[in-house]
Scaffold this motif. Structure first.
Motif, PDB file in Angstrom:
ATOM      1  N   GLY A  57       0.833  -0.906  -0.138  1.00  0.00           N
ATOM      2  CA  GLY A  57       0.066   0.122   0.075  1.00  0.00           C
ATOM      3  C   GLY A  57       0.862   1.110  -0.030  1.00  0.00           C
ATOM      4  O   GLY A  57       0.404   2.514   0.575  1.00  0.00           O
ATOM      5  N   LEU A  58       2.180   1.247  -0.461  1.00  0.00           N
ATOM      6  CA  LEU A  58       2.904   2.184  -0.370  1.00  0.00           C
ATOM      7  C   LEU A  58       2.487   3.616  -1.268  1.00  0.00           C
ATOM      8  O   LEU A  58       2.758   4.654  -0.997  1.00  0.00           O
ATOM      9  CB  LEU A  58       4.392   1.839  -0.578  1.00  0.00           C
ATOM     10  N   SER A  59       2.135   2.995  -2.616  1.00  0.00           N
ATOM     11  CA  SER A  59       1.918   4.165  -3.610  1.00  0.00           C
ATOM     12  C   SER A  59       0.834   5.032  -2.804  1.00  0.00           C
ATOM     13  O   SER A  59       0.609   6.191  -2.851  1.00  0.00           O
ATOM     14  CB  SER A  59       1.461   3.604  -4.936  1.00  0.00           C
ATOM     15  N   ALA A  60      -0.419   4.276  -2.571  1.00  0.00           N
ATOM     16  CA  ALA A  60      -1.594   4.924  -1.777  1.00  0.00           C
ATOM     17  C   ALA A  60      -1.267   5.768  -0.551  1.00  0.00           C
ATOM     18  O   ALA A  60      -1.479   7.081  -0.539  1.00  0.00           O
ATOM     19  CB  ALA A  60      -2.531   4.106  -1.532  1.00  0.00           C
ATOM     20  N   PRO A  74       0.616  -7.913 -15.339  1.00  0.00           N
ATOM     21  CA  PRO A  74      -0.786  -8.413 -15.618  1.00  0.00           C
ATOM     22  C   PRO A  74      -1.378  -9.048 -14.550  1.00  0.00           C
ATOM     23  O   PRO A  74      -0.644  -9.651 -13.557  1.00  0.00           O
ATOM     24  CB  PRO A  74      -0.402  -9.421 -16.736  1.00  0.00           C
ATOM     25  N   VAL A  75      -2.505  -8.477 -14.028  1.00  0.00           N
ATOM     26  CA  VAL A  75      -3.191  -9.146 -12.762  1.00  0.00           C
ATOM     27  C   VAL A  75      -4.520  -9.616 -13.167  1.00  0.00           C
ATOM     28  O   VAL A  75      -5.059  -9.239 -14.274  1.00  0.00           O
ATOM     29  CB  VAL A  75      -3.418  -7.870 -11.822  1.00  0.00           C
ATOM     30  N   ARG A  76      -5.107 -10.274 -12.048  1.00  0.00           N
ATOM     31  CA  ARG A  76      -6.709 -10.508 -12.141  1.00  0.00           C
ATOM     32  C   ARG A  76      -7.136 -10.040 -10.953  1.00  0.00           C
ATOM     33  O   ARG A  76      -6.629  -9.794 -10.141  1.00  0.00           O
ATOM     34  CB  ARG A  76      -6.604 -12.101 -12.193  1.00  0.00           C
ATOM     35  N   GLY A  77      -8.400 -10.086 -10.917  1.00  0.00           N
ATOM     36  CA  GLY A  77      -9.416  -9.657  -9.950  1.00  0.00           C
ATOM     37  C   GLY A  77      -9.943  -8.060  -9.990  1.00  0.00           C
ATOM     38  O   GLY A  77      -9.841  -7.575 -11.113  1.00  0.00           O
ATOM     39  N   SER A  78     -10.368  -7.569  -8.843  1.00  0.00           N
ATOM     40  CA  SER A  78     -10.979  -6.199  -8.969  1.00  0.00           C
ATOM     41  C   SER A  78     -10.320  -5.134  -8.911  1.00  0.00           C
ATOM     42  O   SER A  78      -8.988  -5.424  -8.830  1.00  0.00           O
ATOM     43  CB  SER A  78     -11.979  -6.218  -7.806  1.00  0.00           C
ATOM     44  N   VAL A  79     -10.574  -4.038  -9.276  1.00  0.00           N
ATOM     45  CA  VAL A  79      -9.854  -2.966  -9.448  1.00  0.00           C
ATOM     46  C   VAL A  79      -9.699  -2.235  -8.106  1.00  0.00           C
ATOM     47  O   VAL A  79     -10.337  -2.646  -6.914  1.00  0.00           O
ATOM     48  CB  VAL A  79     -10.400  -1.715 -10.226  1.00  0.00           C
ATOM     49  N   PRO A  80      -8.522  -1.639  -7.683  1.00  0.00           N
ATOM     50  CA  PRO A  80      -8.003  -1.292  -6.185  1.00  0.00           C
ATOM     51  C   PRO A  80      -9.082  -0.498  -5.661  1.00  0.00           C
ATOM     52  O   PRO A  80      -9.935   0.387  -6.242  1.00  0.00           O
ATOM     53  CB  PRO A  80      -6.692  -0.570  -6.485  1.00  0.00           C
ATOM     54  N   THR A  81      -9.212  -0.408  -4.217  1.00  0.00           N
ATOM     55  CA  THR A  81      -9.871   0.359  -3.462  1.00  0.00           C
ATOM     56  C   THR A  81      -9.549   1.417  -2.908  1.00  0.00           C
ATOM     57  O   THR A  81     -10.117   2.048  -2.083  1.00  0.00           O
ATOM     58  CB  THR A  81     -10.890  -0.712  -2.343  1.00  0.00           C
ATOM     59  N   ASN A  82      -8.112   1.623  -2.885  1.00  0.00           N
ATOM     60  CA  ASN A  82      -7.228   2.605  -2.411  1.00  0.00           C
ATOM     61  C   ASN A  82      -7.332   3.705  -3.208  1.00  0.00           C
ATOM     62  O   ASN A  82      -7.685   3.550  -4.706  1.00  0.00           O
ATOM     63  CB  ASN A  82      -5.924   2.236  -1.910  1.00  0.00           C
ATOM     64  N   LEU A  83      -6.300   4.742  -2.853  1.00  0.00           N
ATOM     65  CA  LEU A  83      -6.224   5.965  -3.997  1.00  0.00           C
ATOM     66  C   LEU A  83      -5.715   5.888  -5.207  1.00  0.00           C
ATOM     67  O   LEU A  83      -6.248   6.534  -5.983  1.00  0.00           O
ATOM     68  CB  LEU A  83      -5.584   7.137  -2.952  1.00  0.00           C
ATOM     69  N   THR A  84      -4.628   5.005  -5.386  1.00  0.00           N
ATOM     70  CA  THR A  84      -3.854   5.163  -6.575  1.00  0.00           C
ATOM     71  C   THR A  84      -3.451   3.589  -7.118  1.00  0.00           C
ATOM     72  O   THR A  84      -2.522   3.720  -7.766  1.00  0.00           O
ATOM     73  CB  THR A  84      -2.556   5.970  -6.476  1.00  0.00           C
ATOM     74  N   ASN A 138      -8.779   8.206   2.766  1.00  0.00           N
ATOM     75  CA  ASN A 138      -7.964   7.834   3.874  1.00  0.00           C
ATOM     76  C   ASN A 138      -8.831   7.016   4.498  1.00  0.00           C
ATOM     77  O   ASN A 138      -8.287   5.712   4.935  1.00  0.00           O
ATOM     78  CB  ASN A 138      -7.867   8.840   5.028  1.00  0.00           C
ATOM     79  N   LEU A 139     -10.060   6.782   4.726  1.00  0.00           N
ATOM     80  CA  LEU A 139     -10.842   5.834   5.171  1.00  0.00           C
ATOM     81  C   LEU A 139     -10.824   4.535   4.686  1.00  0.00           C
ATOM     82  O   LEU A 139     -10.661   3.440   5.048  1.00  0.00           O
ATOM     83  CB  LEU A 139     -12.662   6.240   5.340  1.00  0.00           C
ATOM     84  N   GLY A 140     -11.066   4.703   3.133  1.00  0.00           N
ATOM     85  CA  GLY A 140     -11.154   3.500   2.142  1.00  0.00           C
ATOM     86  C   GLY A 140      -9.566   2.671   2.360  1.00  0.00           C
ATOM     87  O   GLY A 140      -9.694   1.547   2.347  1.00  0.00           O
TER      88      GLY A 140
END
Length: 310
Positions: free
Chosen positions: A124-127, A281-291, A258-260
């Protein structure tokens, strides 16, 4: 040197301007320079080498020509804030920065190139880094909007901003016209970047934004995990193109982001999948954090700062 600025990394200890060092995430710290222009020439060269090497690892591609051009264009004299992310052993594992600007007479931040090396992308460093930057700038003017501008061709970055801030605050929006104020902000930003003639005001797509690069921007084609979004980026955004993203920020959307991020970090492992970023390349949902969890912004290839145009 005071405790808050002591760096375990030997090559960063003797800089002419010591950074401010603060906790960023458990086990990680941020080393931030708020007056990079004050750095001595030999210190600039040291940081140039660090940024170049981090970018090669984060993007999986050689960006040395890009960073040489940026240094020649006066990068340290013009960036408002520059930061390194320090790992548990004190060695840099990521970086980021921003320019404090006014576009269309509105307060704005232009987010510079940023990235995190592959081994640390799940932290979670970028966010955390973007939230740190925005917290300093947005909360200095909590009752008014601050517009955040960035260029990217990474769909996870675009998806992450929409998830973190809210779709209504992030442009362009699929199937919706770009508001007139956002058009003016984007036009001013594109002119400052040297991309004015290449900007499509209807889509905020910048053609040939990464024209400085001789090779690929990413070692592997970037993905977000959202099949429809990835297909749209693959179809509309060429190898050297970028989307000029404009986000309307304020105290409330920042608190939401911030809460997310906190809730995302506390979720049991395995309940979400974050994109690996940096073109993996990844699978799954899009991120729920800021970036988009450590996906680099991919900020552009030339004209990133005035005087940097080729």
């Amino acid at each position: 040197m005071p405790d808050q600025t002591r760096l375990p990394c030997p090559e960063l200890r003797e800089l002419s301007v010591p950074p401010t060092v603060r906790p960023l995430r458990p086990g990680y710290r941020i080393a931030r320079w708020d007056t990079p222009a004050d750095l001595a020439p030999e210190c600039r060269e040291l940081l140039h080498t660090t940024l170049r090497d981090l970018a090669a690892r984060a993007f999986g591609a050689d960006h040395s020509g890009y960073w040489r051009a940026r240094m020649s264009a006066g990068f340290f004299d013009q960036v408002s804030s520059l930061a390194l992310v320090l790992g548990p052993d004190g060695v840099p594992v990521g970086w980021g920065g921003y320019h404090r600007r006014r576009f269309a007479s509105r307060r704005a931040l232009y987010l510079d190139a940023a990235g995190v090396v592959p081994a640390h992308r799940r932290s979670g460093l970028s966010a955390a880094l973007m939230t740190h930057f925005l917290g300093r700038e947005v909360m200095a003017h909590p009752l008014s909007n601050t517009y955040v501008v960035l260029r990217t061709r990474h769909p996870a970055v675009y998806a992450g901003w929409r998830k973190g801030v809210g779709r209504a605050r992030v442009f362009p929006r699929q199937g919706r016209p770009v508001p007139s104020l956002v058009r003016r902000i984007a036009a001013d930003a594109a002119d400052w970047l040297g991309d004015g003639p290449r900007l499509d005001p209807d889509s905020l797509l910048v053609r040939d934004a990464y024209r400085m690069f001789d090779g690929e921007i990413y070692g592997v084609a970037p993905r977000s995990g959202d099949a429809a979004l990835d297909a749209r980026f693959a179809r509309d955004v060429g190898p050297k193109d970028a989307v000029l993203v404009v986000a309307r920020m304020g105290a409330l959307p920042l608190a939401r982001a911030n809460l997310g991020r906190v809730l995302h970090a506390r979720a049991p492992r395995g309940t979400h999948r974050a994109p690996a970023g940096g073109g993996r390349p990844v699978r799954g949902s899009v991120p729920t954090n800021l970036t988009g969890r450590a996906a680099p912004t991919g900020a552009g290839a030339s004209g990133l700062i005035p005087g940097g145009r080729l």
